[in-house]
Design a protein around this motif. Structure first.
Motif, PDB file in Angstrom:
ATOM      1  N   TYR A  33      91.148 -54.596 -70.855  1.00 38.73           N
ATOM      2  CA  TYR A  33      89.840 -54.330 -71.456  1.00 38.73           C
ATOM      3  C   TYR A  33      89.937 -53.111 -72.371  1.00 38.73           C
ATOM      4  O   TYR A  33      90.227 -52.005 -71.913  1.00 38.73           O
ATOM      5  CB  TYR A  33      88.777 -54.098 -70.376  1.00 38.73           C
TER       6      TYR A  33
ATOM      7  N   ASP B 101      91.846 -61.048 -70.938  1.00 40.68           N
ATOM      8  CA  ASP B 101      91.045 -60.120 -71.725  1.00 40.68           C
ATOM      9  C   ASP B 101      89.606 -60.188 -71.230  1.00 40.68           C
ATOM     10  O   ASP B 101      88.950 -61.231 -71.305  1.00 40.68           O
ATOM     11  CB  ASP B 101      91.103 -60.460 -73.210  1.00 40.68           C
TER      12      ASP B 101
ATOM     13  N   CYS C 206      86.705 -59.441 -72.259  1.00 42.06           N
ATOM     14  CA  CYS C 206      85.724 -59.285 -73.340  1.00 42.06           C
ATOM     15  C   CYS C 206      85.855 -57.927 -74.041  1.00 42.06           C
ATOM     16  O   CYS C 206      84.884 -57.173 -74.168  1.00 42.06           O
ATOM     17  CB  CYS C 206      84.299 -59.498 -72.832  1.00 42.06           C
ATOM     18  N   SER C 207      87.054 -57.627 -74.508  1.00 35.79           N
ATOM     19  CA  SER C 207      87.298 -56.379 -75.226  1.00 35.79           C
ATOM     20  C   SER C 207      86.537 -56.362 -76.552  1.00 35.79           C
ATOM     21  O   SER C 207      86.300 -57.403 -77.170  1.00 35.79           O
ATOM     22  CB  SER C 207      88.793 -56.212 -75.504  1.00 35.79           C
ATOM     23  N   THR C 208      86.197 -55.152 -77.003  1.00 35.56           N
ATOM     24  CA  THR C 208      85.435 -54.988 -78.246  1.00 35.56           C
ATOM     25  C   THR C 208      86.109 -54.045 -79.235  1.00 35.56           C
ATOM     26  O   THR C 208      85.522 -53.699 -80.271  1.00 35.56           O
ATOM     27  CB  THR C 208      84.027 -54.446 -77.930  1.00 35.56           C
TER      28      THR C 208
ATOM     29  N   THR D  57      91.363 -55.466 -79.239  1.00 34.47           N
ATOM     30  CA  THR D  57      92.335 -56.037 -78.299  1.00 34.47           C
ATOM     31  C   THR D  57      92.243 -57.562 -78.281  1.00 34.47           C
ATOM     32  O   THR D  57      93.267 -58.260 -78.285  1.00 34.47           O
ATOM     33  CB  THR D  57      92.090 -55.497 -76.879  1.00 34.47           C
ATOM     34  N   ARG D  58      91.035 -58.077 -78.237  1.00 36.25           N
ATOM     35  CA  ARG D  58      90.813 -59.521 -78.186  1.00 36.25           C
ATOM     36  C   ARG D  58      91.442 -60.217 -79.391  1.00 36.25           C
ATOM     37  O   ARG D  58      92.138 -61.234 -79.260  1.00 36.25           O
ATOM     38  CB  ARG D  58      89.303 -59.807 -78.125  1.00 36.25           C
ATOM     39  N   GLU D  59      91.217 -59.656 -80.587  1.00 33.50           N
ATOM     40  CA  GLU D  59      91.762 -60.250 -81.810  1.00 33.50           C
ATOM     41  C   GLU D  59      93.287 -60.164 -81.828  1.00 33.50           C
ATOM     42  O   GLU D  59      93.966 -61.108 -82.274  1.00 33.50           O
ATOM     43  CB  GLU D  59      91.168 -59.549 -83.039  1.00 33.50           C
TER      44      GLU D  59
ATOM     45  N   GLN E  43      94.519 -62.874 -79.575  1.00 32.87           N
ATOM     46  CA  GLN E  43      94.301 -64.196 -80.161  1.00 32.87           C
ATOM     47  C   GLN E  43      95.386 -64.549 -81.169  1.00 32.87           C
ATOM     48  O   GLN E  43      95.705 -65.729 -81.358  1.00 32.87           O
ATOM     49  CB  GLN E  43      92.920 -64.246 -80.831  1.00 32.87           C
TER      50      GLN E  43
ATOM     51  N   PHE F 135      90.560 -65.582 -71.944  1.00 40.42           N
ATOM     52  CA  PHE F 135      89.502 -64.717 -72.456  1.00 40.42           C
ATOM     53  C   PHE F 135      88.223 -64.894 -71.655  1.00 40.42           C
ATOM     54  O   PHE F 135      87.715 -66.009 -71.508  1.00 40.42           O
ATOM     55  CB  PHE F 135      89.234 -65.027 -73.936  1.00 40.42           C
TER      56      PHE F 135
ATOM     57  N   GLU G 200      84.253 -64.423 -71.559  1.00 42.52           N
ATOM     58  CA  GLU G 200      83.213 -64.391 -72.583  1.00 42.52           C
ATOM     59  C   GLU G 200      82.236 -63.236 -72.385  1.00 42.52           C
ATOM     60  O   GLU G 200      81.435 -62.946 -73.268  1.00 42.52           O
ATOM     61  CB  GLU G 200      82.470 -65.723 -72.607  1.00 42.52           C
TER      62      GLU G 200
ATOM     63  N   ASN H 156      82.075 -59.175 -70.177  1.00 47.09           N
ATOM     64  CA  ASN H 156      82.815 -58.211 -69.366  1.00 47.09           C
ATOM     65  C   ASN H 156      82.407 -58.348 -67.906  1.00 47.09           C
ATOM     66  O   ASN H 156      81.244 -58.225 -67.558  1.00 47.09           O
ATOM     67  CB  ASN H 156      82.537 -56.792 -69.863  1.00 47.09           C
TER      68      ASN H 156
END
Length: 234
Positions: free
Chosen positions: A10, A38, A40-42, A45-47, A50, A61, A63, A65
């Motif tokens: 996260y 993951d 729901c990182s903002t 990290t998520r990108e 991916q 992933f 959807e 946190n």
């Protein structure tokens, strides 16, 4: 023999690439898989995940946190290995120590292995006194109810046979996972070992997430499973 490395993640954009590389560089005599969840990182990290292309890595992933415990349950459900290693997505714990953590299980001596930041002669970054004291208090309180003599219940590195998961039901969503797992494992007829590890802790400015609220939640979880649900593994 297959090893599943389960890594909740996260908001770790600064470290996730390097920790993945370190895990991949570890040589084990067994097949291994890395499962990243993951939560729901903002922060990018998520990108990053991916766009990661690697056949040896499964990425899941969330959807929204949900917390470390929930991420670990997701990872456990996808693990296909005989032995599971829990890995944080920061750089506080060194994957090069996998062999010595695995050894008590591989040799047939243990079913569950806890790492310990408070025993042995490995290197440790010197940081927060009160944080260290809090960890030791939580470990002491956990030991009172589990009758284990652990030195570091809150440690990330917990290694165990996959069959252990078939015998317990985990429910805690956040950092309460640590005392819940410990409490429920203590009720099984299994052998627990502890192995000294190094620790390269980080400051809150560097991204450390656990705080005093999680400490109070840990106390609640210890009492919940150690006192009010004594004997229960569900």
């Amino acid at each position: 023999m297959k090893i599943s490395i389960v890594m909740p993640c996260y908001n770790e954009i600064k470290t996730v690439g390097e920790i993945i590389e370190r895990i991949q560089q570890v040589h084990l005599e067994y097949d291994k898989e890395l499962i990243i969840i993951d939560d729901c990182s903002t922060d990018g990290t998520r990108e990053f995940l991916q766009n990661l292309k690697d056949d040896g890595i499964a990425i899941i992933f969330h959807e929204k946190n949900r917390g470390k415990g929930a991420a670990l349950r997701t990872g456990f459900a996808h693990a296909s290995g005989d032995i599971i290693i829990i890995q944080d997505a920061d750089l506080e714990y060194d994957p090069n120590e996998y062999p010595k953590l695995l050894n008590p299980i591989i040799s047939g001596d243990a079913d569950v292995v806890f790492g310990s930041r408070f025993m042995g002669s490995e290197s440790h970054r010197v940081l927060y006194f009160w944080h260290s004291l809090g960890n030791k208090f939580l470990t002491f309180l956990s030991n009172v109810f589990t009758n284990l003599n652990l030195t570091d219940m809150e440690v990330c590195y917990k290694v165990f046979k996959k069959s252990i998961l078939d015998r317990i039901e985990l429910k805690e969503d956040r950092f309460g996972f640590e005392p819940e797992f410990t409490s429920k494992v203590a009720r099984l007829d299994c052998v627990v070992y502890e192995v000294g590890i190094s620790y390269h802790g980080r400051t809150y400015a560097e991204g450390k997430k656990i705080n005093w609220k999680d400490g109070f939640r840990a106390i609640y979880v210890i009492l919940k499973y150690g006192l009010f649900q004594r004997g229960s593994i569900s």
